[in-house]
Write a protein that holds these residues in place. Sequence first.
Motif, PDB file in Angstrom:
ATOM      1  N   ASP A  79       0.810  -1.218   0.000  1.00  0.00           N
ATOM      2  CA  ASP A  79       0.000   0.000   0.000  1.00  0.00           C
ATOM      3  C   ASP A  79       0.847   1.273   0.000  1.00  0.00           C
ATOM      4  N   ASN A  80       1.922   1.298   0.777  1.00  0.00           N
ATOM      5  CA  ASN A  80       2.732   2.511   0.849  1.00  0.00           C
ATOM      6  C   ASN A  80       3.529   2.738  -0.431  1.00  0.00           C
ATOM      7  N   THR A  81       4.038   1.664  -1.017  1.00  0.00           N
ATOM      8  CA  THR A  81       4.743   1.811  -2.293  1.00  0.00           C
ATOM      9  C   THR A  81       3.773   2.294  -3.359  1.00  0.00           C
ATOM     10  N   GLU A  82       2.578   1.738  -3.344  1.00  0.00           N
ATOM     11  CA  GLU A  82       1.557   2.166  -4.297  1.00  0.00           C
ATOM     12  C   GLU A  82       1.208   3.647  -4.107  1.00  0.00           C
ATOM     13  N   ALA A  83       1.061   4.061  -2.834  1.00  0.00           N
ATOM     14  CA  ALA A  83       0.754   5.462  -2.554  1.00  0.00           C
ATOM     15  C   ALA A  83       1.880   6.381  -3.014  1.00  0.00           C
ATOM     16  N   ALA A  84       3.113   5.924  -2.899  1.00  0.00           N
ATOM     17  CA  ALA A  84       4.239   6.723  -3.389  1.00  0.00           C
ATOM     18  C   ALA A  84       4.171   6.864  -4.907  1.00  0.00           C
ATOM     19  N   PHE A  85       3.784   5.812  -5.606  1.00  0.00           N
ATOM     20  CA  PHE A  85       3.565   5.890  -7.058  1.00  0.00           C
ATOM     21  C   PHE A  85       2.630   7.034  -7.387  1.00  0.00           C
ATOM     22  N   LYS A  86       1.490   6.984  -6.707  1.00  0.00           N
ATOM     23  CA  LYS A  86       0.449   7.967  -6.996  1.00  0.00           C
ATOM     24  C   LYS A  86       0.935   9.373  -6.697  1.00  0.00           C
ATOM     25  N   ALA A  87       1.625   9.544  -5.581  1.00  0.00           N
ATOM     26  CA  ALA A  87       2.096  10.873  -5.199  1.00  0.00           C
ATOM     27  C   ALA A  87       3.048  11.445  -6.239  1.00  0.00           C
ATOM     28  N   VAL A  88       3.972  10.625  -6.735  1.00  0.00           N
ATOM     29  CA  VAL A  88       4.957  11.145  -7.687  1.00  0.00           C
ATOM     30  C   VAL A  88       4.353  11.342  -9.060  1.00  0.00           C
ATOM     31  N   PHE A  89       3.706  10.323  -9.607  1.00  0.00           N
ATOM     32  CA  PHE A  89       3.407  10.362 -11.032  1.00  0.00           C
ATOM     33  C   PHE A  89       1.988  10.746 -11.397  1.00  0.00           C
ATOM     34  N   GLN A  90       1.076  10.700 -10.464  1.00  0.00           N
ATOM     35  CA  GLN A  90      -0.234  11.267 -10.736  1.00  0.00           C
ATOM     36  C   GLN A  90      -0.333  12.697 -10.244  1.00  0.00           C
ATOM     37  N   GLN A  91       0.380  13.006  -9.160  1.00  0.00           N
ATOM     38  CA  GLN A  91       0.259  14.327  -8.555  1.00  0.00           C
ATOM     39  C   GLN A  91       1.554  15.134  -8.601  1.00  0.00           C
ATOM     40  N   GLY A  92       2.668  14.507  -8.907  1.00  0.00           N
ATOM     41  CA  GLY A  92       3.943  15.212  -8.892  1.00  0.00           C
ATOM     42  C   GLY A  92       4.259  15.779  -7.525  1.00  0.00           C
ATOM     43  N   ASP A  93       3.963  15.013  -6.484  1.00  0.00           N
ATOM     44  CA  ASP A  93       4.109  15.480  -5.098  1.00  0.00           C
ATOM     45  C   ASP A  93       5.219  14.678  -4.424  1.00  0.00           C
ATOM     46  N   TYR A  94       6.430  15.215  -4.471  1.00  0.00           N
ATOM     47  CA  TYR A  94       7.588  14.482  -3.976  1.00  0.00           C
ATOM     48  C   TYR A  94       7.659  14.372  -2.456  1.00  0.00           C
ATOM     49  N   PRO A  95       7.314  15.417  -1.688  1.00  0.00           N
ATOM     50  CA  PRO A  95       7.347  15.257  -0.226  1.00  0.00           C
ATOM     51  C   PRO A  95       6.406  14.165   0.268  1.00  0.00           C
ATOM     52  N   THR A  96       5.212  14.102  -0.309  1.00  0.00           N
ATOM     53  CA  THR A  96       4.277  13.045   0.079  1.00  0.00           C
ATOM     54  C   THR A  96       4.822  11.677  -0.305  1.00  0.00           C
ATOM     55  N   ALA A  97       5.420  11.590  -1.475  1.00  0.00           N
ATOM     56  CA  ALA A  97       6.014  10.322  -1.900  1.00  0.00           C
ATOM     57  C   ALA A  97       7.106   9.883  -0.937  1.00  0.00           C
ATOM     58  N   GLU A  98       7.931  10.827  -0.493  1.00  0.00           N
ATOM     59  CA  GLU A  98       9.008  10.500   0.437  1.00  0.00           C
ATOM     60  C   GLU A  98       8.455   9.934   1.744  1.00  0.00           C
ATOM     61  N   ARG A  99       7.380  10.519   2.239  1.00  0.00           N
ATOM     62  CA  ARG A  99       6.782  10.021   3.486  1.00  0.00           C
ATOM     63  C   ARG A  99       6.267   8.590   3.312  1.00  0.00           C
ATOM     64  N   HIS A 100       5.594   8.340   2.211  1.00  0.00           N
ATOM     65  CA  HIS A 100       5.087   6.985   1.964  1.00  0.00           C
ATOM     66  C   HIS A 100       6.235   5.986   1.806  1.00  0.00           C
ATOM     67  N   LEU A 101       7.306   6.406   1.157  1.00  0.00           N
ATOM     68  CA  LEU A 101       8.428   5.496   0.958  1.00  0.00           C
ATOM     69  C   LEU A 101       9.128   5.180   2.273  1.00  0.00           C
ATOM     70  N   ASN A 102       9.215   6.159   3.154  1.00  0.00           N
ATOM     71  CA  ASN A 102       9.801   5.886   4.467  1.00  0.00           C
ATOM     72  C   ASN A 102       9.001   4.824   5.217  1.00  0.00           C
ATOM     73  N   GLN A 103       7.687   4.861   5.071  1.00  0.00           N
ATOM     74  CA  GLN A 103       6.842   3.840   5.682  1.00  0.00           C
ATOM     75  C   GLN A 103       6.998   2.510   4.958  1.00  0.00           C
ATOM     76  N   ALA A 104       7.135   2.566   3.645  1.00  0.00           N
ATOM     77  CA  ALA A 104       7.271   1.334   2.867  1.00  0.00           C
ATOM     78  C   ALA A 104       8.553   0.595   3.220  1.00  0.00           C
ATOM     79  N   ILE A 105       9.626   1.328   3.475  1.00  0.00           N
ATOM     80  CA  ILE A 105      10.900   0.686   3.790  1.00  0.00           C
ATOM     81  C   ILE A 105      10.783  -0.179   5.041  1.00  0.00           C
ATOM     82  N   SER A 106       9.950   0.233   5.990  1.00  0.00           N
ATOM     83  CA  SER A 106       9.803  -0.542   7.227  1.00  0.00           C
ATOM     84  C   SER A 106       8.715  -1.603   7.132  1.00  0.00           C
ATOM     85  N   SER A 107       7.659  -1.351   6.343  1.00  0.00           N
ATOM     86  CA  SER A 107       6.526  -2.287   6.325  1.00  0.00           C
ATOM     87  C   SER A 107       6.470  -3.169   5.085  1.00  0.00           C
TER      88      SER A 107
END
Length: 312
Positions: free
Chosen positions: A53-81
């Motif tokens: 879910d977090n990796t998927e959310a990072a996808f959406k943040a970067v490439f649907q919304q171009g929102d890098y800070p949000t993507a970074e937050r999701h990726l930090n969660q993805a690395i642990s979960s």
Amino acid sequence: MTRNFSSPHSIIYSQLTRLAQGSVGVAIAFTLAINPSWAGDPFRTSEPRKIGDNTEAAFKAVFQQGDYPTAERHLNQAISSESNEPLAYAMKASLAYINNDLAGLDNYGGKTLVTGQKLLATDPLRGNIYIAVGHFLEGAAIITREGTLRGAPQALSRLRQVYEYMDRAEAISPRDPELNLLKGYMDLMLSVSLPFANPDEAINRLQKNAAPQYLTNRGIALAYRDLRQYAQALDYSNQAIKAASDNPELYYLKAQILTAQGRQEKSQQLIREAIANFDKALTKKSQLPRQLVQQIERERNSAVNNLNSAGR
């Protein structure tokens, strides 16, 4: 398949790393668009993979919304979960690259490679894809650290491994959308940089077998832009915008195309349209990387100066 990279190897690798800089890394550039009905897989309508879910959310943040800070937050969660998903590490490495974080690029590029190797046992297709991506990211780290000339011999070795593992993945599933998106982008970077290379095969790969569609359109727009075929580039950039209208980077791409076309045709109207698209991209500058914002602003200012000079 044996490939000969010996002659123009420094040009090849510097052009490939250009993709990482311009599109947030090879790994991210080829991995986006979210459709929940695909069980978290942004590529496949059949036999989808659950990437987390977090990796998927990072996808959406970067490439649907171009929102890098949000993507970074999701990726930090993805690395642990979602520690078994190599794409999460590849995206982290790519973000480190554009932030000039060489330690992060080294760290997460290496983890992409290791996680891809572990994935071979359960999903050899994606395992081979991300082993290739891992080698690419490690090569990008070498070029960043050593420079193109000094780092080229080591980077060339990595590039050979990239294509070796891409070929292995293609032997498993030649029509796989994820593979064809990634490989299509890489082949386009080579074809527009080398005078003896033909981009038609890469464009055809993206058109026929790659997904998601708006990223294939973005890649083809980039190719036609670099080939100076601006009418085709504009058509594909508009198609990409239609599918991902919230992404400011797509308006930046369209602005680049309009600027080049306007200068070629000496059209003030096209330059004005370009400036409008630069401005549209900059309305969301708070969510873009600082260096990218600075580049957009420089190109916008150049377009304004061009327009003012033409009006004298």
